[in-house]
Motif scaffolding. Structure first.
Motif, PDB file in Angstrom:
ATOM      1  N   ILE A 239       0.821  -1.217   0.000  1.00  0.00           N
ATOM      2  CA  ILE A 239       0.000   0.000   0.000  1.00  0.00           C
ATOM      3  C   ILE A 239       0.856   1.268   0.000  1.00  0.00           C
ATOM      4  O   ILE A 239       0.357   2.375   0.212  1.00  0.00           O
ATOM      5  CB  ILE A 239      -0.955   0.018   1.211  1.00  0.00           C
ATOM      6  N   GLY A 240       2.190   1.109  -0.220  1.00  0.00           N
ATOM      7  CA  GLY A 240       3.069   2.265  -0.345  1.00  0.00           C
ATOM      8  C   GLY A 240       3.598   2.805   0.968  1.00  0.00           C
ATOM      9  O   GLY A 240       4.110   3.928   0.995  1.00  0.00           O
ATOM     10  N   GLN A 241       3.529   2.027   2.038  1.00  0.00           N
ATOM     11  CA  GLN A 241       4.047   2.456   3.331  1.00  0.00           C
ATOM     12  C   GLN A 241       5.368   1.758   3.620  1.00  0.00           C
ATOM     13  O   GLN A 241       5.522   0.566   3.363  1.00  0.00           O
ATOM     14  CB  GLN A 241       3.040   2.142   4.449  1.00  0.00           C
ATOM     15  N   LYS A 242       6.317   2.516   4.174  1.00  0.00           N
ATOM     16  CA  LYS A 242       7.617   1.958   4.499  1.00  0.00           C
ATOM     17  C   LYS A 242       7.602   1.429   5.924  1.00  0.00           C
ATOM     18  O   LYS A 242       7.327   2.180   6.867  1.00  0.00           O
ATOM     19  CB  LYS A 242       8.696   3.032   4.351  1.00  0.00           C
ATOM     20  N   PRO A 243       7.874   0.162   6.120  1.00  0.00           N
ATOM     21  CA  PRO A 243       7.868  -0.394   7.492  1.00  0.00           C
ATOM     22  C   PRO A 243       8.992   0.226   8.334  1.00  0.00           C
ATOM     23  O   PRO A 243      10.064   0.568   7.821  1.00  0.00           O
ATOM     24  CB  PRO A 243       8.079  -1.892   7.284  1.00  0.00           C
ATOM     25  N   SER A 244       8.738   0.360   9.597  1.00  0.00           N
ATOM     26  CA  SER A 244       9.769   0.866  10.502  1.00  0.00           C
ATOM     27  C   SER A 244      10.824  -0.209  10.718  1.00  0.00           C
ATOM     28  O   SER A 244      10.501  -1.399  10.825  1.00  0.00           O
ATOM     29  CB  SER A 244       9.147   1.251  11.848  1.00  0.00           C
ATOM     30  N   PRO A 245      12.088   0.166  10.759  1.00  0.00           N
ATOM     31  CA  PRO A 245      13.154  -0.848  10.909  1.00  0.00           C
ATOM     32  C   PRO A 245      13.120  -1.494  12.287  1.00  0.00           C
ATOM     33  O   PRO A 245      12.838  -0.858  13.296  1.00  0.00           O
ATOM     34  CB  PRO A 245      14.438  -0.029  10.716  1.00  0.00           C
ATOM     35  N   ARG A 246      13.388  -2.791  12.297  1.00  0.00           N
ATOM     36  CA  ARG A 246      13.459  -3.526  13.545  1.00  0.00           C
ATOM     37  C   ARG A 246      14.892  -3.982  13.771  1.00  0.00           C
ATOM     38  O   ARG A 246      15.609  -4.291  12.817  1.00  0.00           O
ATOM     39  CB  ARG A 246      12.570  -4.781  13.515  1.00  0.00           C
ATOM     40  N   PRO A 247      15.310  -4.028  15.025  1.00  0.00           N
ATOM     41  CA  PRO A 247      16.658  -4.551  15.270  1.00  0.00           C
ATOM     42  C   PRO A 247      16.715  -6.025  14.930  1.00  0.00           C
ATOM     43  O   PRO A 247      15.826  -6.808  15.307  1.00  0.00           O
ATOM     44  CB  PRO A 247      16.860  -4.316  16.778  1.00  0.00           C
ATOM     45  N   PRO A 248      17.722  -6.455  14.171  1.00  0.00           N
ATOM     46  CA  PRO A 248      17.798  -7.874  13.786  1.00  0.00           C
ATOM     47  C   PRO A 248      18.009  -8.767  14.997  1.00  0.00           C
ATOM     48  O   PRO A 248      18.736  -8.418  15.931  1.00  0.00           O
ATOM     49  CB  PRO A 248      19.004  -7.911  12.842  1.00  0.00           C
ATOM     50  N   ALA A 249      17.362  -9.902  14.985  1.00  0.00           N
ATOM     51  CA  ALA A 249      17.504 -10.865  16.080  1.00  0.00           C
ATOM     52  C   ALA A 249      18.882 -11.522  16.025  1.00  0.00           C
ATOM     53  O   ALA A 249      19.400 -11.835  14.943  1.00  0.00           O
ATOM     54  CB  ALA A 249      16.414 -11.934  15.988  1.00  0.00           C
TER      55      ALA A 249
END
Length: 287
Positions: A239-249
């Motif tokens: 839908i054109g939204q950029k996901p917020s970055p998550r710290p990699p596990a």
């Protein structure tokens, strides 16, 4: 003869009494002279001590004047930004209005004689300047003096949150009051992961409730949100939204099949200069 003997006896008695009175008068006079001499010596000592004390005071005054001149000469070379910071620190510590002379005494610098500094203080948003009384007072962005005023006058009125950096100079001990309000459930503190800035928000149960349209509630319940984080990121991208970055596990590196375990170094293959020590505990393998 009897009459002559009586007269001589009476005369001798008067002479002895006269000598006794004379001796007593001489002793009393000597005592008076000694006391007078003692008072005079004490007076001279006091005068001498007073003279020495006056000399010491004069010397101390000269040293203080010289120190003040050196401090004034040193302060003239201080940048104006540093002087403004010193004035703000004094005003924030005092938390009451101070005259220009009191500030000058506190920072050991003549604020009256520096027109540039006075104009900079008048235009500073952190300073409230009274032209009539010629006094300055520290002025924070928010007006609060204790925990209750902080909660009712600032936090409850800031629904969108208020920065902790803007609250730290409202009054002394405000950080402790924020933590107490947080423990009481009246507010919560969130930190922005990108800017690292903390904000204080009022708790929902202590803020006025908002009426939400029933159609909006129904629309919100109809939206199916994926539970898997990767599916949620893909749905947002569609839908054109950029996901917020998550710290990699964190994942522990796995060993490959061909990788061998590293052996501990051996002392047997090393060159030994002291051959007579070989075989002792010095060259024993490490455990």
């Amino acid at each position: 003869d009897v009459r002559r003997f009586a007269m001589n006896f009476h005369l001798n008695r008067q002479v002895e009494e006269f000598r006794k009175r004379n001796a007593q008068s001489a002793a009393l006079l000597g005592q008076i002279r000694e006391e007078k001499d003692a008072k005079g010596s004490r007076k001279k000592a006091d005068v001498k001590a007073g003279t020495n004390l006056t000399k010491v005071k004069k010397e101390n005054t000269k040293v203080e004047k010289k120190t003040a001149k050196n401090d004034a000469r040193r302060m003239r070379s201080v940048p104006i930004g540093r002087l403004i910071k010193m004035v703000l620190d004094v005003l924030f510590k005092k938390q009451t209005a101070m005259t220009v002379q009191e500030i000058s005494d506190a920072i050991q610098y003549d604020v009256h004689g520096d027109a540039e500094l006075k104009e900079a203080l008048k235009s500073n948003p952190k300073v409230s300047y009274d032209d009539i009384a010629e006094s300055l007072c520290y002025q924070a962005k928010y007006n609060a003096r204790d925990k209750d005023e902080l909660y009712y006058n600032v936090i409850l009125k800031s629904v969108d949150g208020v920065s902790c950096d803007e609250l730290k100079d409202v009054y002394h001990g405000i950080d402790k009051d924020i933590q107490e309000l947080k423990k009481e459930g009246k507010c919560f503190v969130l930190t922005n992961t990108q800017t690292k800035l903390s904000y204080v928000y009022p708790s929902d149960k202590h803020t006025p409730s908002m009426k939400v349209d029933e159609a909006l509630k129904e629309l919100w319940l109809q939206i199916d949100v994926p539970e898997d984080p990767e599916d949620l990121d893909m749905a947002l991208q569609r839908i054109g939204q950029k996901p917020s970055p998550r710290p990699p596990a964190y994942r522990r590196p796995q060993k490959t099949k061909g990788e061998k375990k590293r052996k501990a170094p051996s002392w047997n293959n090393r060159q030994v200069t002291n051959a007579h020590l070989k075989g002792t505990e010095i060259f024993a393998p490490l455990t």
